[in-house]
Each structure stands twice: as C-alpha cells, then as structure tokens.
Design a protein around this motif. Structure first.
Motif, PDB file in Angstrom:
ATOM      1  N   SER A  33       0.645  -1.313   0.305  1.00 19.74           N
ATOM      2  CA  SER A  33       0.104   0.016   0.074  1.00 19.74           C
ATOM      3  C   SER A  33       0.808   1.255   0.026  1.00 19.74           C
ATOM      4  O   SER A  33       0.489   2.114  -0.695  1.00 19.74           O
ATOM      5  N   LEU A  34       1.897   1.257   1.080  1.00 22.39           N
ATOM      6  CA  LEU A  34       2.849   2.471   1.184  1.00 22.39           C
ATOM      7  C   LEU A  34       3.259   2.634  -0.559  1.00 22.39           C
ATOM      8  O   LEU A  34       3.621   3.544  -1.462  1.00 22.39           O
ATOM      9  N   ILE A  35       3.828   1.952  -0.833  1.00 25.46           N
ATOM     10  CA  ILE A  35       4.637   1.791  -2.280  1.00 25.46           C
ATOM     11  C   ILE A  35       3.217   1.980  -3.309  1.00 25.46           C
ATOM     12  O   ILE A  35       3.974   3.467  -4.313  1.00 25.46           O
ATOM     13  N   LEU A  36       2.358   1.986  -3.628  1.00 23.00           N
ATOM     14  CA  LEU A  36       0.918   2.282  -4.466  1.00 23.00           C
ATOM     15  C   LEU A  36       1.670   4.287  -4.011  1.00 23.00           C
ATOM     16  O   LEU A  36       0.566   4.733  -4.634  1.00 23.00           O
ATOM     17  N   THR A 290     -15.839   3.814  -0.386  1.00 24.87           N
ATOM     18  CA  THR A 290     -15.631   4.265  -0.684  1.00 24.87           C
ATOM     19  C   THR A 290     -14.389   4.342  -1.224  1.00 24.87           C
ATOM     20  O   THR A 290     -13.902   5.687  -1.679  1.00 24.87           O
ATOM     21  N   VAL A 291     -13.379   3.867  -0.344  1.00 24.34           N
ATOM     22  CA  VAL A 291     -11.516   4.237  -0.426  1.00 24.34           C
ATOM     23  C   VAL A 291     -11.023   3.456  -1.672  1.00 24.34           C
ATOM     24  O   VAL A 291      -9.459   2.723  -1.381  1.00 24.34           O
ATOM     25  N   TYR A 292     -11.406   2.939  -2.737  1.00 28.77           N
ATOM     26  CA  TYR A 292     -11.563   1.913  -3.621  1.00 28.77           C
ATOM     27  C   TYR A 292     -10.237   2.324  -4.519  1.00 28.77           C
ATOM     28  O   TYR A 292      -9.486   1.683  -5.608  1.00 28.77           O
ATOM     29  N   ASN A 293     -11.005   3.700  -4.816  1.00 27.56           N
ATOM     30  CA  ASN A 293      -9.848   4.160  -6.098  1.00 27.56           C
ATOM     31  C   ASN A 293      -8.846   5.498  -4.551  1.00 27.56           C
ATOM     32  O   ASN A 293      -9.331   6.360  -4.596  1.00 27.56           O
ATOM     33  N   TYR A 322      -8.210  -3.218  -3.159  1.00 31.03           N
ATOM     34  CA  TYR A 322      -9.691  -3.238  -3.584  1.00 31.03           C
ATOM     35  C   TYR A 322      -8.321  -3.920  -5.288  1.00 31.03           C
ATOM     36  O   TYR A 322      -8.220  -3.242  -6.038  1.00 31.03           O
ATOM     37  N   PHE A 323      -8.584  -5.141  -6.061  1.00 36.54           N
ATOM     38  CA  PHE A 323      -8.449  -5.434  -7.169  1.00 36.54           C
ATOM     39  C   PHE A 323      -8.749  -4.785  -8.087  1.00 36.54           C
ATOM     40  O   PHE A 323      -9.670  -4.422  -8.313  1.00 36.54           O
ATOM     41  N   GLY A 324      -7.354  -4.224  -8.670  1.00 34.57           N
ATOM     42  CA  GLY A 324      -8.210  -3.134 -10.509  1.00 34.57           C
ATOM     43  C   GLY A 324      -8.571  -1.839  -9.884  1.00 34.57           C
ATOM     44  O   GLY A 324      -8.408  -1.271 -11.512  1.00 34.57           O
ATOM     45  N   GLY A 328      -7.423   1.319  -0.768  1.00 33.38           N
ATOM     46  CA  GLY A 328      -7.267   0.292   0.124  1.00 33.38           C
ATOM     47  C   GLY A 328      -7.654   1.078   1.427  1.00 33.38           C
ATOM     48  O   GLY A 328      -7.510   1.458   1.308  1.00 33.38           O
ATOM     49  N   VAL A 329      -7.777   0.390   2.440  1.00 33.10           N
ATOM     50  CA  VAL A 329      -8.615   0.696   3.966  1.00 33.10           C
ATOM     51  C   VAL A 329      -6.719   1.386   3.698  1.00 33.10           C
ATOM     52  O   VAL A 329      -6.686   2.524   4.411  1.00 33.10           O
ATOM     53  N   LEU A 330      -5.844   0.286   4.452  1.00 35.18           N
ATOM     54  CA  LEU A 330      -5.161   0.444   4.770  1.00 35.18           C
ATOM     55  C   LEU A 330      -4.213   1.694   4.008  1.00 35.18           C
ATOM     56  O   LEU A 330      -3.403   2.812   4.514  1.00 35.18           O
TER      57      LEU A 330
END
Length: 367
Positions: A33-36, A290-293, A322-324, A328-330
């Motif tokens: 998540s941090l990398i993204l 609501t945190v998928y994008n 969330y794939f694709g 995500g929450v993290l």
C-alpha cells in the motif's frame, strides 16, 4: 409476498480473489500500500490514465494467483464484478427533490425485507434501467456489460456492497447514537446506512451518490418504503399496490428529515457550502466501500474535512485492498496520516477472506 435476500456480494469471483489475498501477511499488505501511495503521488498529473506502474503492480498481484483466477477473460459474465473501465467525465453536483407522486416512484418496485428495515430489489431496477429515458447511457451500458465501476461515470451505486453490512453491524454492536445528530451517508447507493440513522432518530439525514439515477431509482424509493406509516402494510406490497399509496400513507416527519444529492464529491461540498440557505455541518459522516480508488482520496479527504463539524466523527468501512483499483483501507489510512488533519483508528477488523476494516476519523485539532 415471500421476502428473500438478493445480494450478489458473496457468489462472485471477487470473493475468490479476496480469499487468496488474505493469505498475505498484514505487513506485506501495508508495504504494498505504501509503495502504491508513493506511485500515485508521483503521477498525480496523469490521473486520467492508469499508470503503468500501478498496472504492473496489479499484474504482479494477479500473477501470484492460479491461472484460472488471474486470467481476466475467464471471469464469467454471469457475475456482476469486473475490473473498472476508466473514463473522465465527472458528474455535476445537484440536489434531488422528493416528487409529489410518491406512489409512482414505487410503482414498479419490488420490496424485500432486512432486519429492521426494507429495501428495493435492485435486480428488478437493473432490469428496467436500460429503458430509463432520463438515465445516462453509459450507466445502462455498465449494467448490460456487468461492470461494477466505470471510473468517473458510474461508481457502483447499483450494488449493495459487503462492507455496508459490516458498518450496520458495528452501529448495533457499539450502540452508536444517532439521536439529534445531523448525518451524511456519503456514496450512499441504496442508502441503508442513512436509513439506519434515520430509524435511530437522527435530526436530519442527507444522502449523496455519484449517479443521479441511483438516487432516483434506488435511494429515494428505499427511504420512502421505510417511511410507510404503521397503518400501511409494507410487507407483501409489490408494484400495483405501491402505485395506490397516497401522500398520507407516509411518515412525512421522517421524509422531511432527508435531502438527496448526486455528483462528484468536490462539487457536492461546494454546492452545500455555497448555498444561499445556511449549511449546518455534519455531526456524523458514514461511508462504505468508497476508498477503492486512490485517485479519489484527495476529493474524499477534502469533502470530509470541509463538511464535518469540529467535534464530529467519520466512520469508513472498506476492504484492505481492491483488485483492479489499487486502493484500500490501509492505503487510505496512510493518506490520512500524511494529511495530518484527522486522527485515524481501526474500531473493528473483520478477518474473513480479504480483511475488512471499519475506521474512525476525528479532527486532530477541533476548532
């Protein structure tokens, strides 16, 4: 009429993907998540196009799965989950009024029952929407192609997402009090969270969704069917009977507590804050999935910070990843941490399949 659940949140390829993802250690998910997050920030100017780095990240995740799961082409069209398409045409914010002919709104609907509330059968509505003359053509296209998301055009309001029920359960378990509070159901979809607040004697409840057709065809009918007066038998009522309902059949006091809005979040907050009518900020903002994008985090965070009262509280329910979509929450919690506006804490973790979280946000420095 026999009531039955008609949700499509369990029997999907998404559930299979989530079960596989849960095998990853929590620390690994956080690192990914941090990398993204760093990648998203470095490519902020290219948000209209999915970055090659993010796409590579998702491909790497999928490559770790069995071939029959990783192959997108093998996802059956019979399932209502696909990776999101990407467009760029944000919906303008607007308010929606409750029509006088309330019976007409419910006329073609089928009512089903949940513990403590009712809801409109979304599959029945979906079947009718391709002929909906006032709807967005791209929205009906998403229905026919079984797409859950078309970024910037359709944001998933025609589905009741899993974390909605997580948050409803948490409200009951934690005995969250809605009485005398002004509540916003942000990204409301079917509006079940807001209806829970309404039934909890909230002072006012506002419902917001990206798509106006969702507000008109799903949210508003759901509020109406839950505001039928005790003398009306909402159990067993279907189309023809609902058409005959009159204004006097509804609890007008409950309906008068509600307002409805559609459009993207930045425009929505401007609509409220620039209104001629004085706007009272929200005591409680509740939102699910609501945190998928990550592309939306800036607008979401900005909306929350502008519309929440100084001593207010936000509850966010969502999945670890969330794939694709890449969010995500993290990842959202790391975004919140960097913004340094809210304190964030997890108040509940659902460790089934892909981890799901409920987080609470409050201002660090209420003023």
């Amino acid at each position: 009429m026999a009531f039955q659940f008609n949700f499509s949140i369990e029997n999907t390829e998404e559930s299979r993907l989530e079960a596989l993802e849960d095998e990853k250690p929590q620390q690994e998910l956080v690192q990914e998540s941090l990398i993204l997050l760093d990648k998203q920030e470095s490519l902020a100017e290219k948000r209209n196009d999915m970055s090659s780095e993010e796409n590579m990240f998702n491909q790497e995740l999928l490559s770790e799965m069995p071939a029959q799961v990783a192959d997108h082409s093998s996802l059956s069209k019979s399932h209502d989950v696909t990776l999101p398409e990407k467009y760029s045409c944000p919906a303008a914010a607007k308010a929606h009024n409750v029509p006088k002919d309330v019976g007409k709104i419910l006329g073609s609907k089928v009512v089903e029952k949940l513990p403590g509330l009712y809801h409109i059968n979304i599959s029945v509505v979906k079947a009718e929407l391709p002929n909906y003359t006032h709807g967005d053509n791209i929205l009906t296209k998403s229905i026919s192609s079984h797409s859950d998301l078309i970024t910037g055009v359709y944001e998933g309001g025609l589905k009741i997402w899993e974390c909605t029920f997580d948050l409803m359960d948490y409200f009951s378990e934690a005995k969250v009090q809605f009485a005398h509070k002004v509540v916003l159901d942000l990204g409301c979809g079917a509006g079940l969270l807001g209806i829970t607040a309404l039934k909890g004697n909230a002072e006012r409840v506002h419902f917001q969704d990206y798509n106006g057709v969702v507000i008109e065809e799903i949210t508003l009918p759901n509020i109406l069917v839950n505001c039928i007066c005790p003398s009306g038998d909402s159990e067993g009522i279907t189309g023809p009977s609902l058409v005959q309902l009159q204004e006097t059949d509804f609890n007008q006091d409950l309906i008068s507590k509600c307002k409805f809005f559609s459009g993207e979040w930045s425009g929505f907050s401007k609509l409220l804050l620039n209104s001629v009518t004085p706007f009272a900020k929200y005591d409680l903002i509740i939102t699910s999935e609501t945190v998928y994008n990550p592309d939306y985090y800036e607008a979401l965070h900005d909306t929350l910070s502008k519309l929440l009262k100084a001593n207010g509280c936000v509850y966010v329910a969502g999945k670890a990843h969330y794939f694709g979509c890449g969010g995500g929450v993290l990842l959202f919690q790391e975004f919140v941490k960097k913004k340094n506006v809210f304190n964030s804490r997890s108040v509940k973790i659902i460790d089934k399949g892909l981890k799901r979280f409920i987080i609470e946000l409050v201002f660090k420095n209420p003023s």
